[in-house]
Scaffold this motif. Structure first.
Motif, PDB file in Angstrom:
ATOM      1  N   GLN A  46       5.632  -5.727  -3.608  1.00  0.00           N
ATOM      2  CA  GLN A  46       5.590  -6.836  -4.557  1.00  0.00           C
ATOM      3  C   GLN A  46       5.467  -6.380  -6.031  1.00  0.00           C
ATOM      4  O   GLN A  46       6.144  -6.932  -6.899  1.00  0.00           O
ATOM      5  CB  GLN A  46       4.435  -7.764  -4.184  1.00  0.00           C
ATOM      6  N   PRO A  96       4.279  -8.398   6.531  1.00  0.00           N
ATOM      7  CA  PRO A  96       3.445  -8.712   5.349  1.00  0.00           C
ATOM      8  C   PRO A  96       2.985  -7.491   4.564  1.00  0.00           C
ATOM      9  O   PRO A  96       2.973  -7.503   3.329  1.00  0.00           O
ATOM     10  CB  PRO A  96       2.260  -9.469   5.967  1.00  0.00           C
ATOM     11  N   GLU A  97       2.589  -6.422   5.277  1.00  0.00           N
ATOM     12  CA  GLU A  97       2.099  -5.247   4.549  1.00  0.00           C
ATOM     13  C   GLU A  97       3.200  -4.581   3.723  1.00  0.00           C
ATOM     14  O   GLU A  97       2.933  -4.041   2.635  1.00  0.00           O
ATOM     15  CB  GLU A  97       1.462  -4.235   5.494  1.00  0.00           C
ATOM     16  N   ARG A 129       5.805  -6.221   2.370  1.00  0.00           N
ATOM     17  CA  ARG A 129       6.054  -7.098   1.229  1.00  0.00           C
ATOM     18  C   ARG A 129       4.953  -6.958   0.190  1.00  0.00           C
ATOM     19  O   ARG A 129       5.209  -6.967  -1.013  1.00  0.00           O
ATOM     20  CB  ARG A 129       6.180  -8.544   1.692  1.00  0.00           C
ATOM     21  N   ALA A 130       3.703  -6.785   0.641  1.00  0.00           N
ATOM     22  CA  ALA A 130       2.585  -6.657  -0.301  1.00  0.00           C
ATOM     23  C   ALA A 130       2.684  -5.347  -1.083  1.00  0.00           C
ATOM     24  O   ALA A 130       2.390  -5.300  -2.278  1.00  0.00           O
ATOM     25  CB  ALA A 130       1.261  -6.736   0.456  1.00  0.00           C
ATOM     26  N   ARG A 131       3.068  -4.279  -0.418  1.00  0.00           N
ATOM     27  CA  ARG A 131       3.185  -2.989  -1.104  1.00  0.00           C
ATOM     28  C   ARG A 131       4.358  -2.974  -2.090  1.00  0.00           C
ATOM     29  O   ARG A 131       4.282  -2.347  -3.146  1.00  0.00           O
ATOM     30  CB  ARG A 131       3.370  -1.868  -0.072  1.00  0.00           C
TER      31      ARG A 131
END
Length: 315
Positions: free
Chosen positions: A310, A303-304, A306-308
């Motif tokens: 995005q 998740p981290e 993908r968040a960075r």
């Protein structure tokens, strides 16, 4: 009457036969000696005559060749002339006419090609190989143009002349105004780091030329910043400078992950080789991506990550 027997009358005793053979051998030897002497004399006379004939022929050939062919490597006597010349502009023909050697002319050309200037006649005396006699003979003919003389000789002797030079320079040269010194930002002032150049970035307290270049380089690799905290990814970046910065996320350049190649994907700082290969494999096996959540089952896309990533991708 018995017949005449010639053998009885011409029979020689053994001693007589030996003596006769000795005389015959001696006569044959003498004849050979005489014939050998005559042959050697004839050969010697023939050799001498041939030698004389060959020598005469060679001498005649040399004379004929000397009359037909020119003499090579004969250097004509150099005719020295005297006339006014400027060592800064004189060509090779003029310098040779003055009596300088070809290698001295080449030395002058090399000196001038490197930016060397003869500013006064005495500078010409430094020419390698130039004798005192040659210099004294050439000195009255050396003419240094005013353009090559030291400026101090013409303009630096008096204030009036210096003022003349200043006025002439002002009339012919347009002086650009010096840019005003730009002080550092004051508290409360901010710079948009997605648009600022290195000059503006250096106005931020704590940011000099080094970090200004690093900010611009990292911004180009990312495609822009969406958070000022991303600057802390630069090694030893001064955190206190972040308070003078702001971000306009609309300036970010996005990557179309469904169109880029493997090398284009891994060129982004937030995508490594394994992640780029995972994107390519997904496209090849399942088709185009609709979001990064399609890669949520892959171990390289927690998740981290993908968040960075995005803000920098589109589909």
């Amino acid at each position: 009457m018995k017949g005449f027997d010639i053998k009885k009358h011409f029979i020689l005793r053994k001693s007589d036969r030996i003596a006769l053979l000795f005389l015959l051998s001696l006569g044959a030897l003498a004849m050979l000696v005489v014939m050998g002497i005559d042959f050697m004399g004839a050969s010697r006379s023939m050799t001498d005559s041939d030698t004389v004939r060959v020598a005469n022929t060679a001498t005649g050939a040399q004379k004929a060749a000397s009359q037909r062919a020119p003499v090579y490597y004969r250097q004509e006597e150099q005719r020295v002339e005297r006339f006014p010349f400027d060592p800064n502009t004189a060509d090779s023909t003029a310098l040779l006419r003055l009596g300088l050697q070809p290698w001295q002319v080449r030395s002058i050309y090399r000196y001038r090609a490197k930016g060397g200037i003869f500013r006064k006649p005495s500078d010409f005396a430094r020419l390698y190989g130039l004798t005192v006699k040659q210099y004294r003979e050439l000195l009255p003919y050396i003419r240094i143009a005013d353009d090559y003389r030291p400026a101090a000789e013409r303009y630096g002797s008096s204030p009036a002349k210096r003022d003349t030079l200043t006025a002439a320079a002002s009339a012919t040269t347009v002086m650009e105004p010096r840019p005003a010194y730009r002080a550092k930002l004051q508290p409360g002032e901010r710079v948009s780091i997605n648009e600022a150049d290195t000059t503006l970035l250096k106005r931020i307290p704590g940011i000099g030329s080094y970090f200004a270049r690093r900010i611009v380089t990292y911004r180009q690799r990312l495609g822009g910043f969406y958070d000022t905290a991303q600057l802390l990814e630069i090694k030893n970046f001064p955190a206190a400078s972040l308070s003078y910065m702001e971000v306009d996320a609309s300036k970010i350049t996005r990557l179309n992950v469904n169109q880029l190649t493997l090398h284009q994907l891994k060129a982004h700082p937030y995508i490594n080789y394994l992640q780029a290969q995972a994107i390519i494999d997904y496209r090849n096996s399942k088709g185009l991506l609709r979001s990064l959540d399609d890669l949520s089952l892959h171990p390289d896309f927690p998740p981290e990550v993908r968040a960075r990533l995005q803000p920098y991708v589109c589909f």
